[in-house]
Design an enzyme around this catalytic site. Structure first.
Site, PDB file in Angstrom:
ATOM      1  N   ASN A 122     -10.900  -2.739  -5.038  1.00 59.69           N
ATOM      2  CA  ASN A 122     -10.099  -1.818  -5.860  1.00 59.69           C
ATOM      3  C   ASN A 122     -10.712  -1.548  -7.242  1.00 59.69           C
ATOM      4  OD1 ASN A 122      -6.928  -3.013  -4.509  1.00 59.69           O
ATOM      5  ND2 ASN A 122      -8.088  -1.191  -3.935  1.00 59.69           N
ATOM      6  N   ASP A 159       0.824  -1.218   0.000  1.00 57.44           N
ATOM      7  CA  ASP A 159       0.000   0.000   0.000  1.00 57.44           C
ATOM      8  C   ASP A 159       0.858   1.266   0.000  1.00 57.44           C
ATOM      9  OD1 ASP A 159      -2.347   1.440   0.006  1.00 57.44           O
ATOM     10  OD2 ASP A 159      -2.623   1.333   2.180  1.00 57.44           O
TER      11      ASP A 159
END
Ligand code: IPE
Ligand code: IPE
Ligand code: MG
Length: 244
Positions: free
Chosen positions: A69, A21
């Protein structure tokens, strides 16, 4: 890091999960479009994957793309899919090298939503690396832990419906066996960079007793030294599994 002088550890996790991330923020902080962060993040993925293998970690799971996502702008999703294509082509080109290193690649997640050409390449990569054993490299793509558990529960419910299984006979092991991670050891250590302190739908069932390690470093900036730091922290953890 110098390959001849690799650090050693009194205890190594068998399975490390990494939530990659911070790519977007890395790009933003440089005034670059988000996809540039993903390009850099993909480089870090290759570097850390290789390094972890060199250290002797047998199983790695990289969280690359979540079921959530897809809600990102289409051009960002497309850029990420292109990076998968590139990586998958590279796996083919480096077949011999990966074979020598004993790398087996597997993909975790629901493939049906992924572009067909990528699905084919995923299948192909799994096939050509199937026999290798030293390092198992899992890449979680269109992965969501809740969805994974739900599919497992549905499969077991189906068995009950057919009269092949009694509800009270369902065991933890049976559910584990229906997850994408069936037959893998549970993650011992989960690493999350970028200053976020959450799992974001990653290995929720499997992480019941995982050690968690966080850093503010953004994934594209994550180094081998950071990885060593996480492993050092793990070395000093006292895992009790509910005991004393
Ligand atoms: C992780 O980086 C990559 C994916 C989720 C695909 P992000 O893109 O989430 O980066 P931030 O969190 O916005 O910085
Ligand atoms: C987690 O990152 C998913 C991956 C790294 C693939 P996100 O950026 O999607 O997570 P949130 O939205 O910050 O929880
Ligand atoms: Mg993020």
């Amino acid at each position: 890091m110098d390959k001849a002088n690799l650090p050693t550890f009194s205890v190594l996790p068998r399975h490390v999960g990494i939530i990659m991330d911070g790519n977007g923020r890395w790009a933003k902080s440089r005034g670059l479009p988000r996809y540039k962060g993903h390009i850099e993040g993909a480089r870090t993925f290759r570097k850390i994957g290789e390094f972890a293998g060199d250290l002797g970690i047998e199983c790695l799971t990289f969280y690359a793309f979540s079921t959530e996502n897809w809600s990102r702008p289409p051009e960002e999703v497309a850029a990420i899919m292109d990076l998968f294509r590139e990586y998958l082509r590279e796996l083919d080109a480096r077949k011999a090298e990966n074979e020598e290193k004993g790398i087996q690649v597997r993909f975790l997640g629901d493939r049906r939503a992924i572009p067909k050409d990528i699905q084919r390449m995923m299948q192909y990569s799994e096939r050509i690396t199937r026999k290798k054993h030293r390092v198992l490299l899992n890449i979680a793509v269109n992965y969501g832990s809740r969805q994974e558990i739900l599919h497992g529960v549905q499969a077991l419910a189906h068995e009950v419906e057919k009269g092949r299984l009694r509800a009270k006979d369902i065991t933890e092991q049976m559910l584990s066996d229906h997850l994408y991670t069936a037959a893998l050891p549970d993650p011992d250590l989960i690493i999350r960079p970028s200053g976020e302190y959450r799992l974001s739908n990653f290995l929720l069932w499997q992480a019941a007793y995982a050690e968690l390690w966080f850093t503010d470093t953004l994934w594209p900036d994550f180094t081998e030294e950071d990885f060593v730091e996480a492993l050092r922290a793990y070395e000093h953890r006292n895992r009790r599994f509910g005991g004393v």
